[in-house]
Scaffold this active site. Structure first.
Site, PDB file in Angstrom:
ATOM      1  N   CYS A   1     -37.062  66.759 123.322  1.00 34.29           N
ATOM      2  CA  CYS A   1     -36.077  65.686 123.395  1.00 34.29           C
ATOM      3  C   CYS A   1     -34.746  66.251 123.886  1.00 34.29           C
ATOM      4  O   CYS A   1     -34.541  67.463 123.923  1.00 34.29           O
ATOM      5  CB  CYS A   1     -35.857  65.049 122.021  1.00 34.29           C
TER       6      CYS A   1
ATOM      7  N   ARG B   1     -30.124  59.665 122.523  1.00 32.54           N
ATOM      8  CA  ARG B   1     -31.110  60.681 122.857  1.00 32.54           C
ATOM      9  C   ARG B   1     -32.218  60.124 123.726  1.00 32.54           C
ATOM     10  O   ARG B   1     -32.421  58.910 123.819  1.00 32.54           O
ATOM     11  CB  ARG B   1     -31.697  61.228 121.576  1.00 32.54           C
TER      12      ARG B   1
ATOM     13  N   ASN C   1     -37.232  68.029 117.976  1.00 32.95           N
ATOM     14  CA  ASN C   1     -38.292  68.986 117.706  1.00 32.95           C
ATOM     15  C   ASN C   1     -37.773  70.430 117.782  1.00 32.95           C
ATOM     16  O   ASN C   1     -37.023  70.783 118.699  1.00 32.95           O
ATOM     17  CB  ASN C   1     -39.435  68.790 118.698  1.00 32.95           C
TER      18      ASN C   1
END
Length: 325
Positions: free
Chosen positions: A2, A16, A79
Site C-alpha cells: 500500500c 491511501r 502491510n
C-alpha cells in the site's frame, strides 16, 4: 502492499491506496462520538471523537484500514510483513491489540503531538480479533491537518515512533532505511539536469523529463516510496476543493497498481483495490475503486455524530462514464 500520504494543501488531505489481491467487503464507516469502543485490555471508551474511514465491520466493531477523526487526525495501517512483531500483554504497559490501534489513537488524540504522548507507553499486543481475523503484520502512519506525520513500527526491539518529514509511507523495509535510500535520488529533478558528467561537452537532452530518468518505476514498496515522495513534493496546490482533491488523486495514481502486473501467487495478482482521501478539516471522505474511477464522497457532517450506532456506506463500484453526445 500500500501507499499512504498526507497532502498539506488547502484543508489538509490524507489517505491511501490499498493494494491487495482480494477485496474484503470494505465500506465507508462513520463511528459517532457515543459508539462504545471496547478494547481487549482497557476500559471501554463510551464517549470519544467521531471518526470516518474505510473499514470492514465484524460483530458490530469497525476494523479500520484507515480513518480520520473530527479533529483532523488521520491514521492508516499498511502491510509490514517480515518486520512487524507484536508482543504478549506486558505489566506496566498500555496494552493495545494491533487491530485496535487506529480506534485507540483516533478516539482520544487531536494532533500528532497528542498521539505521540498517548503512544509513549503502549505495547502493541499479538491478540487477534477472532479466529477468523488473526492479527495482521502492519505498521502505521499518523498525520494531522498541519502536515505533521509520524510512523509507528512495532518490531522485535519494541515500538518505535519516527518523525516522518516526507509525509509518505509504503511497506518494507523499516522506515529509517526508506529515508536513507532517498539519498540515492538526490539528483532527480523536474527540469533538465546540469551537465556535470562531462562539463564543456555539448550533451543535448533527447527527451523531455530527462531529469526524472533515474526515478524508480517498480511496483515494489521501496520504489513506490521514492516515487511518491518526489511526486508529492512537486504537486501543485490549486485553489479550490476540487483542485486539492484532484491533485491528491493524481499523486496516488502515480503509484497505483493495475491488475496482472504483480503476481503474488500462481494466477493471483495484487492491484489497487481502492484509493481514498479525507479532508482533515471538514471530514469529507472521498474514494475511488479499481472498477469505478469516479471520485465519490461521504460527508461526516451529514451523520448524527452524537449517536451510538455505526453508519456505513456501500462502495459505488460500477464505472460511471459521462457520455457527452
Amino acid at each position: 502492499m500500500c501507499t499512504s500520504i498526507v497532502y498539506a494543501a488547502g484543508d489538509g488531505y490524507f489517505g491511501r491506496n490499498l493494494d491487495l489481491e482480494v477485496t474484503l467487503g470494505q465500506k465507508v464507516v462513520i463511528t459517532p462520538r457515543n459508539f462504545p469502543l471496547n478494547f481487549k485490555n482497557l476500559p471501554t471508551i463510551n464517549h470519544h471523537y467521531a471518526m470516518t474511514g474505510m473499514s470492514i465491520i465484524r460483530d458490530n466493531y469497525p476494523l479500520y484500514f484507515d480513518a480520520a477523526n473530527e479533529k483532523g487526525l488521520g491514521m492508516a495501517g499498511l502491510n509490514f510483513d517480515g518486520y512487524a512483531h507484536f508482543f504478549p500483554v506486558q505489566d506496566g504497559k498500555i496494552n493495545v491489540a494491533s487491530f485496535e490501534l487506529i480506534a485507540f489513537v483516533l478516539s482520544q488524540a487531536a494532533t500528532v503531538a497528542e498521539a505521540k504522548k498517548l503512544l509513549s507507553n503502549v505495547n502493541v499486543t499479538d491478540q487477534s480479533f477472532s479466529a477468523q481475523f488473526p492479527s495482521s503484520p502492519l505498521h502505521w502512519i499518523v498525520v494531522d491537518k498541519t502536515g505533521a506525520a509520524i510512523v509507528l513500527e512495532s518490531t522485535k526491539t519494541g515500538l518505535h515512533v519516527y518523525d516522518n518529514p516526507v509525509g509518505v509511507l509504503t511497506n518494507n523495509p523499516e522506515f529509517p532505511q526508506q529515508m536513507t535510500n532517498l539519498a540515492n535520488y538526490l539528483n532527480v529533478q523536474t527540469g533538465d539536469p546540469e551537465n556535470t558528467l562531462a562539463p564543456g561537452v555539448d550533451l543535448t537532452s533527447y527527451s523531455r523529463g530527462i531529469g526524472t530518468h533515474l526515478l524508480p518505476g517498480g511496483i515494489d514498496s521501496e520504489s513506490r516510496f521514492v516515487r511518491e515522495v518526489f511526486t508529492k513534493a512537486h504537486a501543485p496546490e490549486g485553489n479550490t476543493e476540487e483542485d486539492y482533491v484532484g491533485n491528491y488523486f493524481h499523486c496516488m495514481n502515480n503509484v497505483a497498481q493495475p491488475k496482472n502486473l504483480d503476481e503474488v501467487a500462481p494466477g493471483k495478482f495484487e492491484y489497487t483495490v481502492f484509493t481514498d482521501c479525507v479532508n482533515l478539516t471538514t471530514g469529507t471522505f472521498y474514494y475511488t475503486t479499481y472498477d469505478n474511477q469516479q471520485i465519490n464522497a461521504v460527508s461526516l457532517k451529514n451523520v448524527d455524530l452524537e449517536g451510538r450506532d455505526l453508519s456505513s456506506f456501500e462502495l459505488a463500484d460500477k464505472q460511471a462514464i459521462n457520455y457527452q453526445n
